[in-house]
Design a protein around this motif. Structure first.
Motif, mmCIF file in Angstrom:
data_model
loop_
_atom_site.group_PDB
_atom_site.id
_atom_site.type_symbol
_atom_site.label_atom_id
_atom_site.label_comp_id
_atom_site.label_asym_id
_atom_site.label_seq_id
_atom_site.Cartn_x
_atom_site.Cartn_y
_atom_site.Cartn_z
ATOM 1 N N GLY A 160 -0.148 34.389 -5.116
ATOM 2 C CA GLY A 160 1.210 34.650 -5.014
ATOM 3 C C GLY A 160 1.436 34.545 -6.512
ATOM 4 N N LEU A 161 2.713 35.098 -6.765
ATOM 5 C CA LEU A 161 3.187 35.206 -8.286
ATOM 6 C C LEU A 161 4.512 34.211 -8.467
ATOM 7 C CD1 LEU A 161 3.118 39.103 -8.459
ATOM 8 C CD2 LEU A 161 1.227 37.364 -9.582
ATOM 9 N N THR A 162 4.562 33.504 -9.707
ATOM 10 C CA THR A 162 5.872 33.039 -10.177
ATOM 11 C C THR A 162 6.536 33.954 -11.058
ATOM 12 O OG1 THR A 162 4.664 30.722 -9.978
ATOM 13 C CG2 THR A 162 6.899 30.959 -11.216
ATOM 14 N N PHE A 163 7.702 34.095 -10.903
ATOM 15 C CA PHE A 163 8.766 34.950 -11.614
ATOM 16 C C PHE A 163 9.488 34.288 -12.381
ATOM 17 C CE2 PHE A 163 8.084 39.408 -10.025
ATOM 18 C CZ PHE A 163 7.403 39.164 -9.107
ATOM 19 N N GLY A 164 10.286 34.653 -13.367
ATOM 20 C CA GLY A 164 11.166 34.264 -14.460
ATOM 21 C C GLY A 164 12.409 34.998 -13.581
ATOM 22 N N LYS A 165 13.522 34.361 -14.144
ATOM 23 C CA LYS A 165 14.928 34.961 -13.635
ATOM 24 C C LYS A 165 15.216 36.519 -13.978
ATOM 25 C CE LYS A 165 17.143 30.664 -13.793
ATOM 26 N NZ LYS A 165 18.272 29.705 -14.352
ATOM 27 N N GLY A 166 14.360 36.992 -15.040
ATOM 28 C CA GLY A 166 14.767 38.186 -15.306
ATOM 29 C C GLY A 166 15.737 38.347 -16.370
ATOM 30 N N THR A 167 15.690 39.504 -17.148
ATOM 31 C CA THR A 167 16.685 39.891 -18.173
ATOM 32 C C THR A 167 17.295 41.233 -17.874
ATOM 33 O OG1 THR A 167 15.320 38.896 -19.971
ATOM 34 C CG2 THR A 167 16.936 40.370 -20.588
ATOM 35 N N HIS A 168 18.672 41.088 -17.846
ATOM 36 C CA HIS A 168 19.409 42.586 -17.337
ATOM 37 C C HIS A 168 19.612 43.203 -18.785
ATOM 38 C CE1 HIS A 168 22.076 45.153 -15.554
ATOM 39 N NE2 HIS A 168 23.072 44.706 -15.972
ATOM 40 N N LEU A 169 18.960 44.271 -18.673
ATOM 41 C CA LEU A 169 19.040 45.145 -19.894
ATOM 42 C C LEU A 169 19.904 46.300 -19.786
ATOM 43 C CD1 LEU A 169 17.877 46.313 -22.569
ATOM 44 C CD2 LEU A 169 16.162 47.569 -21.371
ATOM 45 N N ILE A 170 20.784 46.519 -20.841
ATOM 46 C CA ILE A 170 21.916 47.722 -20.572
ATOM 47 C C ILE A 170 21.689 48.698 -21.907
ATOM 48 C CG2 ILE A 170 24.428 48.085 -20.688
ATOM 49 C CD1 ILE A 170 25.016 45.414 -19.594
ATOM 50 N N ILE A 171 21.403 49.799 -21.531
ATOM 51 C CA ILE A 171 21.493 50.776 -22.904
ATOM 52 C C ILE A 171 22.525 51.554 -22.723
ATOM 53 C CG2 ILE A 171 19.575 52.773 -23.453
ATOM 54 C CD1 ILE A 171 18.501 49.866 -23.510
ATOM 55 N N GLN A 172 23.235 51.395 -23.746
ATOM 56 C CA GLN A 172 24.528 52.223 -23.881
ATOM 57 C C GLN A 172 24.434 53.590 -24.440
ATOM 58 O OE1 GLN A 172 26.544 49.268 -26.069
ATOM 59 N NE2 GLN A 172 27.179 48.396 -24.289
ATOM 60 N N PRO A 173 25.067 54.550 -23.904
ATOM 61 C CA PRO A 173 24.913 55.941 -24.511
ATOM 62 C C PRO A 173 25.543 56.161 -26.155
ATOM 63 C CG PRO A 173 25.888 56.135 -22.421
ATOM 64 C CD PRO A 173 25.731 54.619 -22.732
ATOM 65 N N ALA B 292 12.383 54.175 -27.896
ATOM 66 C CA ALA B 292 13.328 55.451 -27.495
ATOM 67 C C ALA B 292 14.162 54.925 -26.105
ATOM 68 C CB ALA B 292 12.497 56.523 -27.602
ATOM 69 N N SER B 293 14.920 53.979 -26.280
ATOM 70 C CA SER B 293 15.399 53.588 -24.924
ATOM 71 C C SER B 293 16.599 54.563 -24.424
ATOM 72 C CB SER B 293 16.110 52.229 -25.054
ATOM 73 O OG SER B 293 17.122 52.178 -26.192
ATOM 74 N N GLN B 294 16.626 54.615 -23.246
ATOM 75 C CA GLN B 294 17.325 55.642 -22.348
ATOM 76 C C GLN B 294 18.405 54.989 -21.577
ATOM 77 O OE1 GLN B 294 14.705 58.026 -20.550
ATOM 78 N NE2 GLN B 294 13.650 58.832 -22.395
ATOM 79 N N PRO B 295 19.669 55.406 -21.119
ATOM 80 C CA PRO B 295 20.391 54.920 -20.216
ATOM 81 C C PRO B 295 19.762 54.529 -18.716
ATOM 82 C CG PRO B 295 21.534 56.367 -21.373
ATOM 83 C CD PRO B 295 20.271 56.496 -21.857
ATOM 84 N N ALA B 296 18.785 55.473 -18.297
ATOM 85 C CA ALA B 296 17.868 55.332 -17.151
ATOM 86 C C ALA B 296 16.931 53.974 -17.129
ATOM 87 C CB ALA B 296 17.232 56.477 -17.022
ATOM 88 N N ASP B 297 16.861 53.432 -18.269
ATOM 89 C CA ASP B 297 16.181 52.365 -18.465
ATOM 90 C C ASP B 297 17.032 51.004 -18.185
ATOM 91 O OD1 ASP B 297 14.316 53.589 -21.679
ATOM 92 O OD2 ASP B 297 13.789 53.641 -19.343
ATOM 93 N N SER B 298 18.174 51.085 -18.061
ATOM 94 C CA SER B 298 18.848 49.930 -17.666
ATOM 95 C C SER B 298 18.681 49.175 -16.178
ATOM 96 C CB SER B 298 20.548 50.409 -17.711
ATOM 97 O OG SER B 298 20.979 50.841 -18.933
ATOM 98 N N ALA B 299 18.354 48.153 -16.335
ATOM 99 C CA ALA B 299 17.766 47.405 -15.299
ATOM 100 C C ALA B 299 17.557 46.162 -15.588
ATOM 101 C CB ALA B 299 16.626 47.979 -14.519
ATOM 102 N N THR B 300 17.061 45.188 -14.337
ATOM 103 C CA THR B 300 16.609 43.862 -14.654
ATOM 104 C C THR B 300 15.232 43.927 -14.578
ATOM 105 O OG1 THR B 300 18.504 42.651 -13.670
ATOM 106 C CG2 THR B 300 16.362 41.562 -13.750
#
Lengths: 115, 113
Positions: free
Chosen positions: B100-113, B79-87
């Motif tokens: 310590g932690l090893t991080f991935g590059k991240g995925t940029h998520l865009i929730i379109q209204p 039930a994604s919302q525009p406010a969920d838009s983030a990396t």
């Protein structure tokens, strides 16, 4: 309760200069870690301190150093700055040693620009 | 050394749909895997931690799976919302005795209204 606080928030330095970044962990947290995040990448581990002792070091040159004080706050020092050191520097605190089984709380970061 | 791969391309999802993000890792068998959310100019915020003996973990609209055979974690937002838009960042313990932690590059998520 105050979260992890970092200072300064923004900083501009010239190549060859030295910089000191500061971090205050959440009250009661004894572990502090430092990460470097360049644009478009994930955070990269630099150091971790627990109970004032270094517990981990990432793949960074000796120009990077850190320490933790008796009140568990921490400083990250970078000498002989290079343009490539421009990044967001993040501090994270946790109650115990930061392994994969421990939630890390991050500060807002210090944006360092080297010109 | 261990390597974490996340889809670095932006993921566009229609509001109300389920967003699914992927994290693949190699050269390591972590006991734990974490997911973080990061907004522009801010530090990452912890979302969920899953252990190797847990196949699935849920928190409100979030669900994480951990397949140690495939060396993959899936992160779902229902039930994604525009406010969920983030990396969204995947992180593993570094291993080798280092904290310590090893991080991935991240995925940029865009929730379109």
């Amino acid at each position: 309760d105050a979260g992890v606080t970092q200072s300064p928030t923004h900083l501009i330095k010239t190549r060859g200069q030295h910089v000191t970044l500061r971090c205050s962990p959440i009250s009661g947290h004894k572990s502090v870690s430092w990460y470097q995040q360049v644009l478009g990448q994930g955070p990269q581990f630099i150091f971790q301190y627990y109970e004032k002792e270094e517990r981990g070091r990432g793949n960074f040159p000796d120009r990077f150093s850190a320490r933790q004080f008796p009140n568990y706050s921490s400083e990250l020092n970078v000498n002989a700055l290079l343009l490539g050191d421009s990044a967001l520097y993040l501090c994270a605190s946790s109650q115990t040693r930061t392994g994969g089984n421990t939630e890390a709380f991050f500060g807002q970061g210090t944006r360092l620009t080297v010109v | 050394s261990q390597k974490i791969e996340q889809n670095s391309e932006a993921l566009n999802i229609q509001e109300g749909k389920t967003a699914t993000l992927t994290c693949n890792y190699t050269n390591y068998s972590p006991a734990y895997l974490q997911w973080y959310r990061q907004d522009p100019g801010r530090g990452p915020v912890f979302l969920l931690l899953i252990r190797e003996n847990e196949k699935e973990k849920r928190k409100e609209r979030l669900k994480v799976t951990f397949d140690t055979t495939l060396k993959q974690s899936l992160f779902h937002i229902t039930a994604s919302q525009p406010a969920d838009s983030a990396t969204y960042l995947c992180a593993l313990e570094m291993g080798g005795g280092a904290d310590g932690l090893t991080f991935g590059k991240g995925t940029h998520l865009i929730i379109q209204p």
